[in-house]
Each structure stands twice: as C-alpha cells, then as structure tokens.
Design a protein around this motif. Structure first.
Motif, PDB file in Angstrom:
ATOM      1  N   ASN A   1      -8.315   7.598 -68.943  1.00  0.00           N
ATOM      2  CA  ASN A   1      -7.530   8.218 -70.006  1.00  0.00           C
ATOM      3  C   ASN A   1      -8.389   9.136 -70.876  1.00  0.00           C
ATOM      4  O   ASN A   1      -7.982  10.248 -71.228  1.00  0.00           O
ATOM      5  CB  ASN A   1      -6.881   7.149 -70.883  1.00  0.00           C
ATOM      6  CG  ASN A   1      -5.672   6.540 -70.196  1.00  0.00           C
ATOM      7  OD1 ASN A   1      -5.039   7.197 -69.358  1.00  0.00           O
ATOM      8  ND2 ASN A   1      -5.359   5.292 -70.504  1.00  0.00           N
TER       9      ASN A   1
ATOM     10  N   THR B   1       2.920   9.151 -67.897  1.00  0.00           N
ATOM     11  CA  THR B   1       1.669   8.717 -67.251  1.00  0.00           C
ATOM     12  C   THR B   1       0.887   7.779 -68.161  1.00  0.00           C
ATOM     13  O   THR B   1       0.418   6.729 -67.748  1.00  0.00           O
ATOM     14  CB  THR B   1       0.795   9.948 -66.926  1.00  0.00           C
ATOM     15  OG1 THR B   1       1.620  11.002 -66.526  1.00  0.00           O
ATOM     16  CG2 THR B   1      -0.230   9.629 -65.897  1.00  0.00           C
ATOM     17  N   ARG B   2       0.776   8.200 -69.464  1.00  0.00           N
ATOM     18  CA  ARG B   2      -0.002   7.403 -70.398  1.00  0.00           C
ATOM     19  C   ARG B   2       0.683   6.049 -70.640  1.00  0.00           C
ATOM     20  O   ARG B   2       0.032   5.019 -70.738  1.00  0.00           O
ATOM     21  CB  ARG B   2      -0.180   8.194 -71.701  1.00  0.00           C
ATOM     22  CG  ARG B   2      -1.131   7.595 -72.687  1.00  0.00           C
ATOM     23  CD  ARG B   2      -2.494   7.259 -72.065  1.00  0.00           C
ATOM     24  NE  ARG B   2      -3.121   8.371 -71.401  1.00  0.00           N
ATOM     25  CZ  ARG B   2      -3.921   9.241 -72.024  1.00  0.00           C
ATOM     26  NH1 ARG B   2      -4.153   9.120 -73.300  1.00  0.00           N
ATOM     27  NH2 ARG B   2      -4.458  10.219 -71.369  1.00  0.00           N
TER      28      ARG B   2
ATOM     29  N   GLN C   1      -0.239   5.221 -60.539  1.00  0.00           N
ATOM     30  CA  GLN C   1      -0.118   4.171 -61.554  1.00  0.00           C
ATOM     31  C   GLN C   1       1.110   3.294 -61.287  1.00  0.00           C
ATOM     32  O   GLN C   1       1.060   2.082 -61.463  1.00  0.00           O
ATOM     33  CB  GLN C   1      -0.026   4.801 -62.946  1.00  0.00           C
ATOM     34  CG  GLN C   1      -1.358   5.318 -63.411  1.00  0.00           C
ATOM     35  CD  GLN C   1      -1.375   5.548 -64.907  1.00  0.00           C
ATOM     36  OE1 GLN C   1      -1.716   4.648 -65.658  1.00  0.00           O
ATOM     37  NE2 GLN C   1      -0.948   6.729 -65.309  1.00  0.00           N
TER      38      GLN C   1
ATOM     39  N   MET D   1      -0.031  -1.021 -67.642  1.00  0.00           N
ATOM     40  CA  MET D   1      -0.955  -1.627 -66.663  1.00  0.00           C
ATOM     41  C   MET D   1      -1.917  -2.567 -67.385  1.00  0.00           C
ATOM     42  O   MET D   1      -2.214  -3.664 -66.930  1.00  0.00           O
ATOM     43  CB  MET D   1      -1.728  -0.544 -65.916  1.00  0.00           C
ATOM     44  CG  MET D   1      -2.387  -1.093 -64.684  1.00  0.00           C
ATOM     45  SD  MET D   1      -2.545  -0.003 -63.253  1.00  0.00           S
ATOM     46  CE  MET D   1      -2.363   1.599 -63.803  1.00  0.00           C
ATOM     47  N   LYS D   2      -2.431  -2.085 -68.547  1.00  0.00           N
ATOM     48  CA  LYS D   2      -3.339  -2.915 -69.338  1.00  0.00           C
ATOM     49  C   LYS D   2      -2.649  -4.196 -69.786  1.00  0.00           C
ATOM     50  O   LYS D   2      -3.194  -5.294 -69.688  1.00  0.00           O
ATOM     51  CB  LYS D   2      -3.823  -2.131 -70.578  1.00  0.00           C
ATOM     52  CG  LYS D   2      -5.058  -1.301 -70.296  1.00  0.00           C
ATOM     53  CD  LYS D   2      -5.303  -0.253 -71.351  1.00  0.00           C
ATOM     54  CE  LYS D   2      -5.992  -0.862 -72.566  1.00  0.00           C
ATOM     55  NZ  LYS D   2      -6.343   0.218 -73.515  1.00  0.00           N
TER      56      LYS D   2
ATOM     57  N   TRP E   1      -1.299  11.033 -60.034  1.00  0.00           N
ATOM     58  CA  TRP E   1      -1.867   9.979 -60.878  1.00  0.00           C
ATOM     59  C   TRP E   1      -0.754   9.077 -61.395  1.00  0.00           C
ATOM     60  O   TRP E   1      -0.870   7.873 -61.403  1.00  0.00           O
ATOM     61  CB  TRP E   1      -2.644  10.619 -62.029  1.00  0.00           C
ATOM     62  CG  TRP E   1      -3.137   9.662 -63.088  1.00  0.00           C
ATOM     63  CD1 TRP E   1      -2.876   9.711 -64.402  1.00  0.00           C
ATOM     64  CD2 TRP E   1      -3.946   8.497 -62.894  1.00  0.00           C
ATOM     65  NE1 TRP E   1      -3.461   8.689 -65.066  1.00  0.00           N
ATOM     66  CE2 TRP E   1      -4.144   7.899 -64.143  1.00  0.00           C
ATOM     67  CE3 TRP E   1      -4.528   7.877 -61.766  1.00  0.00           C
ATOM     68  CZ2 TRP E   1      -4.880   6.758 -64.343  1.00  0.00           C
ATOM     69  CZ3 TRP E   1      -5.268   6.734 -61.981  1.00  0.00           C
ATOM     70  CH2 TRP E   1      -5.445   6.177 -63.249  1.00  0.00           C
ATOM     71  N   GLU E   2       0.405   9.694 -61.755  1.00  0.00           N
ATOM     72  CA  GLU E   2       1.518   8.891 -62.251  1.00  0.00           C
ATOM     73  C   GLU E   2       2.051   7.980 -61.145  1.00  0.00           C
ATOM     74  O   GLU E   2       2.239   6.777 -61.349  1.00  0.00           O
ATOM     75  CB  GLU E   2       2.625   9.795 -62.790  1.00  0.00           C
ATOM     76  CG  GLU E   2       3.563   8.994 -63.667  1.00  0.00           C
ATOM     77  CD  GLU E   2       4.622   9.839 -64.325  1.00  0.00           C
ATOM     78  OE1 GLU E   2       4.443  11.089 -64.368  1.00  0.00           O
ATOM     79  OE2 GLU E   2       5.606   9.275 -64.802  1.00  0.00           O
TER      80      GLU E   2
ATOM     81  N   ILE F   1      -9.081  12.288 -69.105  1.00  0.00           N
ATOM     82  CA  ILE F   1      -7.917  13.181 -69.099  1.00  0.00           C
ATOM     83  C   ILE F   1      -7.771  13.859 -70.463  1.00  0.00           C
ATOM     84  O   ILE F   1      -7.564  15.071 -70.540  1.00  0.00           O
ATOM     85  CB  ILE F   1      -6.634  12.398 -68.724  1.00  0.00           C
ATOM     86  CG1 ILE F   1      -6.711  12.011 -67.223  1.00  0.00           C
ATOM     87  CG2 ILE F   1      -5.389  13.236 -68.977  1.00  0.00           C
ATOM     88  CD1 ILE F   1      -5.637  11.040 -66.789  1.00  0.00           C
ATOM     89  N   ASP F   2      -7.931  13.067 -71.548  1.00  0.00           N
ATOM     90  CA  ASP F   2      -7.858  13.660 -72.891  1.00  0.00           C
ATOM     91  C   ASP F   2      -8.862  14.789 -73.043  1.00  0.00           C
ATOM     92  O   ASP F   2      -8.568  15.875 -73.543  1.00  0.00           O
ATOM     93  CB  ASP F   2      -8.143  12.594 -73.959  1.00  0.00           C
ATOM     94  CG  ASP F   2      -6.971  11.627 -74.095  1.00  0.00           C
ATOM     95  OD1 ASP F   2      -5.887  11.940 -73.556  1.00  0.00           O
ATOM     96  OD2 ASP F   2      -7.156  10.554 -74.725  1.00  0.00           O
TER      97      ASP F   2
ATOM     98  N   ASN G   1      -1.675  15.345 -61.865  1.00  0.00           N
ATOM     99  CA  ASN G   1      -0.943  14.541 -62.837  1.00  0.00           C
ATOM    100  C   ASN G   1       0.178  13.726 -62.171  1.00  0.00           C
ATOM    101  O   ASN G   1       0.313  12.529 -62.407  1.00  0.00           O
ATOM    102  CB  ASN G   1      -0.351  15.472 -63.896  1.00  0.00           C
ATOM    103  CG  ASN G   1      -0.637  14.928 -65.287  1.00  0.00           C
ATOM    104  OD1 ASN G   1      -1.211  13.837 -65.418  1.00  0.00           O
ATOM    105  ND2 ASN G   1      -0.241  15.662 -66.305  1.00  0.00           N
TER     106      ASN G   1
ATOM    107  N   ILE H   1      -9.400   2.190 -66.582  1.00  0.00           N
ATOM    108  CA  ILE H   1      -8.193   2.942 -66.989  1.00  0.00           C
ATOM    109  C   ILE H   1      -8.452   3.656 -68.319  1.00  0.00           C
ATOM    110  O   ILE H   1      -8.119   4.829 -68.480  1.00  0.00           O
ATOM    111  CB  ILE H   1      -6.973   1.996 -67.071  1.00  0.00           C
ATOM    112  CG1 ILE H   1      -6.562   1.591 -65.644  1.00  0.00           C
ATOM    113  CG2 ILE H   1      -5.802   2.677 -67.764  1.00  0.00           C
ATOM    114  CD1 ILE H   1      -5.621   0.394 -65.601  1.00  0.00           C
ATOM    115  N   ASP H   2      -9.098   2.931 -69.247  1.00  0.00           N
ATOM    116  CA  ASP H   2      -9.445   3.563 -70.528  1.00  0.00           C
ATOM    117  C   ASP H   2     -10.315   4.802 -70.318  1.00  0.00           C
ATOM    118  O   ASP H   2     -10.092   5.853 -70.899  1.00  0.00           O
ATOM    119  CB  ASP H   2     -10.205   2.572 -71.423  1.00  0.00           C
ATOM    120  CG  ASP H   2      -9.250   1.609 -72.103  1.00  0.00           C
ATOM    121  OD1 ASP H   2      -8.041   1.917 -72.118  1.00  0.00           O
ATOM    122  OD2 ASP H   2      -9.714   0.556 -72.605  1.00  0.00           O
TER     123      ASP H   2
ATOM    124  N   ILE I   1      -9.233  -2.571 -66.483  1.00  0.00           N
ATOM    125  CA  ILE I   1      -8.759  -2.073 -67.793  1.00  0.00           C
ATOM    126  C   ILE I   1      -9.738  -1.040 -68.341  1.00  0.00           C
ATOM    127  O   ILE I   1      -9.353   0.045 -68.800  1.00  0.00           O
ATOM    128  CB  ILE I   1      -8.586  -3.250 -68.777  1.00  0.00           C
ATOM    129  CG1 ILE I   1      -7.368  -4.086 -68.359  1.00  0.00           C
ATOM    130  CG2 ILE I   1      -8.415  -2.741 -70.188  1.00  0.00           C
ATOM    131  CD1 ILE I   1      -7.281  -5.417 -69.050  1.00  0.00           C
TER     132      ILE I   1
END
Lengths: 138, 588
Positions: free
Chosen positions: B96, A81-82, B134, A88-89, B130-131, B99-100, B127, B92-93, B89
């Motif tokens: 992330n 996933t990560r 993406q 994507m970036k 989300w994958e 999620i962390d 999860n 997305i950060d 972008i």
C-alpha cells in the motif's frame, strides 16, 4: 446528420452520468435515516459493527457490476482496492469477515430487504420500495 | 558623425561595448541552456528513476506476498501460520505504501507532463490485476481458515496464478518503461548539452575574431596619425620644417597633428631669425673660450707652485722638530755626563776616607774593650790588697773624670762614628748607582732598586717632613737603561717633594699590568693647574724662580720614557696633589 449524432452521444453520456449516482440503501429496520461519508467508511471497513440500537450491521457488497462498486468506493473516498487490503488485514487478524458479495443489484436489494440490519448500495435507478435510502452519493 | 571623427575614447568604448555585448549574449545563452540540461537531468532523477525504483520495490513485495501465501497453505502449525499471517499483513502495508508513493510521483509527473499514456494504461492494468488478486487472496484466506486446503491450493495455483502473472508483467513493463524513459531523458540532456557547447564555442570564436578585428582597426586608427606625427617630429628635430601631414581625421590625434603642423611653420620662422644671431654668438663664444683657456693654464701653474711651497714648508717644519729634539737630547746627555762624572769622582773620593773610618772602628772597639778590662783588673787588685791609700790620687782622678760615665760615653761615641760611616758608605753607593752613565746598551735591572737609590739621594730633602709610603708589586727585572730611569724617578720625586711645602706624604705604587710595568707616584702637594699641565713636558717650562730650575727635567724624563716605548700620564687636582703614572713595557 452530424447534429443528430452529437445529440445522441451527449444523451448517452447523460444517461451514464445519471447511472453513476449511487444510492446507499438499508433494511427498513435500520434505526438511522441519514449517514455521513465517514460513517460509511467506518461501516464498510468493519470499524463499526453495530447500529445505535445494538443490532449487528450486515454489510453487503457487489461481486459483479464493478462500475457501480468502484463508483461507490470512489465516492466515499476509499478505492475498492484499498478496501480489499483493509479487509485482508482484518480477516488475517480475526477482526471480522469482509462484506458479503452478491452477483447482481437485484439480488442485493432482495437480500437487504429480507435481512435485519443490512446495508448496501445500488445504482439510483434500481432502488425499490422494499428498502430505505439512507444517502445518495454523487 | 562618421566613425573616424569620433574621439578616441568613444571609439574604444564602442568597440569594447560590442565585444562585451557579444560575450554577454554567449554567457546568457549558455546559462539558459545549462538550466535546460539541469531540468532534463532532474526529470530523470526525480521522476522516471524514482518511479522505476518504487515499482521495482512493489514488484518485489508482490512476489514476496505470493510466496508467503504458498507457504501459508502448506503450513499446519498454528504458530507458524500466525507468524506468516503477520508477515503477510506487513507486506500488504508495504505494498500500500509503495502504491501511495507511486501515486504521489504520478501526480507530480502529470503536472510536468512526463506521464505517458502507455504508462497510464499499464498502471491501470496493474491496478485491476492487483484488485483481482486481492479478491483471490481474500477468498483464499477464507478457504484456508475453513480448512478447505484443497480448494485453497487450487485457487492459488490456477486463477490467482494467472492474475499474479498479469500483475507481475504489468509491473515489469512499468519498470522497463521508466528505464527507457530515463535513458531517453538522459540522451536528450546530452544532446542539448552538446548543442550548447558547440554554440558557446562558436560565439566565443566569433567574439575573439571581432575583438581582434576591432583591436586592429582601433590600432590602425590611432597608429596612423601617430606614425605621421613621429616622422614629422623627426624631421623637425633634424631641422627640416617643411613637413607633410596628410590626415583628415577630426579626433584628438587629428587635431594634434594640425597643431603640430602650425607649430612647425612658426618654428621655421623663429629658427631663421635665431640662426643669424647664433653665428654672432658663436664667434664671441670662441673668443671667450680661448681667453678662458689661457686663464686656466695660468691658474694651474700657480696651483702647482703653491703645492710645492707647502710641501717644502712641511719638510722644514719636520727638520726643525727633529733638530729641536736632537738639541734637547744633546743638552740632556751633556748635563748628565758632567753630573755623572762629578758624582762618580765625589763618590770615589769620599769612599776612601770613609773606608778608613769604617775599617778602624772595629779594631778600635776591641782595643778599648781590652783597655777597660785592664783597668778593671787594676781595680780588683786595689780592692784586694787594700791599696786604696796608695791609689788615692788615682781614685780621686777617677772620680774627677767620672770614669763610669766616660766608659759609657766612649761606647756611644763609637756607635755614632760607626753609624755615620755606614750611612756615608750607603750614600756613596747610591751615588754610584745613580750615575751609571756609561750605559750604552740595555741591562736587566730592577726598578725598585732604582727608586730606592733615588730616594736615598733625596733623603735630605724629605726626612722628618714627608712620609714615603711604598707599595711595591711583583715587577720582575727587565731590560732598560737603569741610569736614565733613575733620572726620571729623580725628576718626578724631587718635583713631588718640592710640591709639598710643609708636611705630607708620597705614595709610590708599582705593579705589573699585562706586559707593562706601572709606577704610580702620588703626592699630597699643591698640584698643577690645568693650564700648566698642558706644558709640563715642554722643554724650558718651569714654575720655579729664575735660576732655581732649568725646566728641562720633565721634558728629559718624557724623552727617556719614550725611549723605553713607554708612556706617562699626569692627573692633578690643584691643592690636593698630583699623580704621575709611568708605564714601561717590560718585553722591549
């Protein structure tokens, strides 16, 4: 009867665990024989794009057979996933395209064998002589 | 050992110890329960709620991402597309990071066993979704970049839409789960709190009841013997020594009661013995009392007699004093009366002849002048007519008698007679002034006049010997007995003059001090010794030789000053002089 069934179940588990071993394979022209996990992360996240001899690296991925893919990413320490978000970036920033995906491991092996500078991963038991194994991830 | 035989101190310690123990138990239990409640609440705040919060943000960011993607596909301007891509972008950060954060919280919760299976399941669904999303997004951007807008829109609206819905549902479910778990935890905490509260209250009530029971028990244990002791003590106090003490306790009070009983018995014996002696004693005492009373009566009557005598003595003393004063005044007035009459007579007798002299001098002067003119005229005639030969004899006689000298001598003799007459007249006036003995009532008078006439009377004694310095202040006339005051000045001034053996000076100062006329008479004489100063106002005290002074002068003066409500002070330095200060109030 019970004893036998326990035996079978444990055997099945054993098979699964053997299957969970992932082999990192590359085209035979690739100038390296050994890679560290961090190298794999760099290659799969597009940070390193050329081999030491200057050949471009072609990174291949699996589209289906998600278990192997997830296993691979988990073993190198980045979730798939990560990895997707990283790509994507990169895509949006124009820093490269995500790894090419193939629908089966066999197809992937063939493609690696035929592409100069290609790298990918498959289950250990799928490895053929057409490619060279750079690392076994456990 | 039985409880009632324990010492009082131990009884108290035991009861307080039990109460303390109960209280401690209750407190510890409450504290423990409170910590449980706190933990439960901490779970809510640090786990469930935080997780719910993170998921909500995640959900929001995902929704934002989808909106941006939709905008991306319908935007054709290159710069706008770039801006959108940067925003994506960032999103997305952020996702992330969310999620962390969630993963971190998840780890903690797993440790605390607060992570439920259903949550785990839903999160794993999220999860996966989300994958996949993406994946779609990657495909979408690739299509979009290759200008396959149509396909990109289709992807976004079909497959990606479905995945996004799954994703969103999972997130919503997670939020809901976290919320319901939060509420459950809070409810649990409240339940524990209520249980704890009721338990604590129960324990407290039990403790209070036990305390009261103990207190009652202890009081009973202590009070029973004390009450008995009190009754027994009362009985002994009334003289009843046959006391009943019924106690089998062996604590301090028990022992005290026994000791008291023993004491009562021995007291009884002593008392019986004493009673007999007491009877005898009382009889003797009564006798003594009777005699004592008699003595007291006698003493009292003696005392009264003594007081009467003392009172009488005082009275006699007073009368004596008054008598003395009256006597002094009598002596004084008699003396003054005779002296006054004498002086008045002399004054009158002298006044007549002096008048003759004074009244004759002036005509005599005129007559003599005329005679001298006549004689001069003769002289002129003699010169003009050259009659010297004719009047040779006269001229000779004139020379013989020294005519010019004769004329001047006649003048000076006349002047002398006039002066003598005038002075005699003044003396007589002064005498009269001095001897105003007919005064019965106060008159307005000037003290300076009085001083002047007194000085005149004394002139003979001081002239050519003593200088009189006068410093008269502004003292008005005031009602007084001028004659009597003159007598005072006379006494003081003659004493001053007599105190100066050879040459010296007397200074007389007067001034007004508030409502009082002050007369200071300071001499440069021999002064008065401290011993004599105490006595100078006493009658018949004199330092002069026998027959020269009566010793009455100053005592009379003192009486006169007192008659004027005034005062007199004397300060003296032996061999240096004496100062008399006479103060007379001018309003009375």
């Amino acid at each position: 009867m019970i004893k036998k069934s326990i035996y079978i179940v444990s055997l099945v588990f054993l098979c699964v665990s053997i299957q969970a071993q992932v082999a990192v394979i590359a085209n035979k022209s690739v100038p390296v024989n050994q890679l560290k996990k961090s190298d794999l992360i760099d290659i799969y996240s597009g940070e390193v794009r050329y081999w030491s001899n200057g050949d471009p690296i072609y990174v291949f991925d699996l589209e289906t057979e998600i278990e192997i893919r997830d296993e691979f990413y988990n073993l190198i320490g980045r979730s798939s996933t990560r990895m997707k978000s990283i790509w994507m970036k990169k895509l949006l920033l124009g820093e490269g395209d995500p790894p090419k995906e193939f629908s089966s491991q066999e197809l992937l092996i063939n493609k690696i064998a035929s592409t100069k500078g290609a790298i990918g991963f498959v289950a250990v038991n799928k490895v053929t002589n057409e490619v060279k194994v750079i690392k076994i991830l456990q | 050992m039985r409880l009632k035989n324990l010492p009082l101190k131990k009884k108290q310690h035991l009861s307080f110890g039990i109460v303390l123990l109960l209280m401690t138990i209750a407190s510890i239990f409450s504290i423990y329960r409170m910590s449980v409640i706190k933990d439960a609440l901490d779970d809510v705040t640090s786990n469930w709620m935080k997780r719910a919060n993170t998921i909500s943000t995640l959900n929001l960011n995902c929704a934002e991402l989808r909106i941006k993607q939709l905008q991306h596909v319908y935007t054709f301007d290159e710069t706008d597309i770039k801006t959108l891509e940067y925003e994506i972008i960032n999103l997305i950060d952020q996702i992330n990071n969310n999620i962390d954060e969630y993963e971190k919280l998840k780890k903690k919760s797993i440790k605390k066993e607060l992570y439920t299976k259903s949550e785990k399941k839903i999160y794993s669904d999220f999860n996966d979704a989300w994958e996949s999303y993406q994946d779609y997004s990657l495909d979408f951007f690739l299509l979009s970049r290759n200008n396959q807008k149509q396909e990109a829109v289709q992807l976004l609206n079909n497959e990606a839409q479905k995945t996004y819905n799954e994703l969103s549902n999972s997130l919503l479910a997670l939020v809901g789960l976290s919320n319901s778990n939060s509420i459950d935890a809070a409810k649990e905490a409240e339940k524990v709190f209520k249980r704890t509260r009721s338990f604590t209250i129960t324990i407290s009530i039990i403790t209070i009841i036990i305390s009261i029971l103990f207190a009652g028990f202890i009081t009973e244990r202590i009070m029973n013997p004390i009450t008995q002791l009190e009754i027994a003590a009362g009985a002994v106090g009334r003289g009843d020594f046959d006391i009943q003490i019924d106690i089998d306790s062996k604590d301090e009070l028990g022992r005290l009661l026994k000791a008291f009983k023993k004491m009562a018995v021995s007291l009884k014996e002593v008392n019986n013995r004493n009673e007999q002696q007491a009877f005898q004693l009382i009889a003797k005492q009564n006798e003594l009392q009777f005699k004592n009373n008699q003595l007291k009566e006698k003493t009292e009557s003696l005392e009264t007699q003594k007081k009467e005598i003392e009172a009488k003595n005082l009275e006699i003393e007073n009368t004596m004093h008054q008598l003395k004063e009256a006597q002094n005044q009598l002596i004084q007035s008699e003396k003054m009366a005779s002296l006054g009459q004498l002086t008045a007579g002399i004054a009158h007798e002298i006044n007549n002849p002096v008048n003759f002299v004074l009244s004759s001098i002036n005509p005599l002067k005129i007559d003599l002048e005329e005679i001298i003119i006549l004689l001069e005229k003769y002289q002129t005639v003699i010169q003009n007519k050259n009659l010297f030969s004719t009047f040779e004899e006269v001229e000779e006689f004139k020379k013989e008698i020294d005519y010019d000298y004769l004329i001047s001598e006649i003048h000076s003799l006349l002047k002398g007679i006039e002066e003598g007459g005038r002075r005699t007249s003044e003396i007589v006036k002064g005498l009269r002034n001095f001897s105003r003995l007919d005064e019965e009532e106060k008159k307005l008078a000037n003290i300076h006049d009085g001083i002047e006439s007194t000085l005149l009377m004394l002139r003979n004694q001081y002239k050519n010997r003593i200088e009189i310095i006068k410093e008269y202040g502004n003292v008005p006339e005031f009602p007084c007995y001028p004659g009597k005051l003159n007598q005072v000045f006379m006494n003081v001034l003659s004493n001053a003059i007599q105190a100066i053996p050879d040459k010296g000076e007397i200074k007389i100062t007067t001034f007004l001090q508030e409502e009082t006329a002050v007369i200071k008479i300071i001499d440069s004489g021999t002064g008065i010794s401290e011993q004599d100063k105490q006595k100078i106002f006493e009658p018949f005290f004199t330092t002069k030789d026998v027959g020269k002074g009566t010793g009455l002068g100053l005592s009379i003066s003192y009486g006169i000053i007192k008659d004027h409500n005034g005062d007199v002070e004397v300060t003296s330095v032996p061999d240096n002089g004496t100062e008399f200060i006479i103060k007379l109030p001018i309003n009375k």
